[in-house]
Design a protein around this motif. Sequence first.
Motif, PDB file in Angstrom:
ATOM      1  N   GLU A 106       0.837  -1.195   0.000  1.00 36.50           N
ATOM      2  CA  GLU A 106       0.000   0.000   0.000  1.00 36.50           C
ATOM      3  C   GLU A 106       0.873   1.247   0.000  1.00 36.50           C
ATOM      4  O   GLU A 106       1.738   1.416   0.849  1.00 36.50           O
ATOM      5  N   ARG A 153      -7.419   2.515  -1.915  1.00 39.35           N
ATOM      6  CA  ARG A 153      -5.993   2.299  -1.694  1.00 39.35           C
ATOM      7  C   ARG A 153      -5.260   2.225  -3.028  1.00 39.35           C
ATOM      8  O   ARG A 153      -5.788   1.686  -3.990  1.00 39.35           O
ATOM      9  N   ARG A 202      -3.719   5.636   1.088  1.00 39.96           N
ATOM     10  CA  ARG A 202      -5.137   5.343   1.317  1.00 39.96           C
ATOM     11  C   ARG A 202      -5.826   6.691   1.490  1.00 39.96           C
ATOM     12  O   ARG A 202      -5.372   7.525   2.270  1.00 39.96           O
TER      13      ARG A 202
END
Length: 71
Positions: A3, A47, A6
């Motif tokens: 990731e 995300r 976000r």
Amino acid sequence: MEELLRTNDITLIPLARAVLEDEGIDSFELDVNMSVLEGSIGILPRRLMVRRGDVDAARRVLREYGVTFED
């Protein structure tokens, strides 16, 4: 995949993806369908993922463009 960011900001991920693409860094957006299901009122964040080996370069590039996010 790891990731990169976000966010609930619907304009941030397209900007980040365009910047990363220009730098040759592949990215993938997750949770797009979840935000559609909740009616696009912005309560579920999306995300942006990148390859684990590209995370540092992606963060550097986005910071150069003024994109802020948590590490």
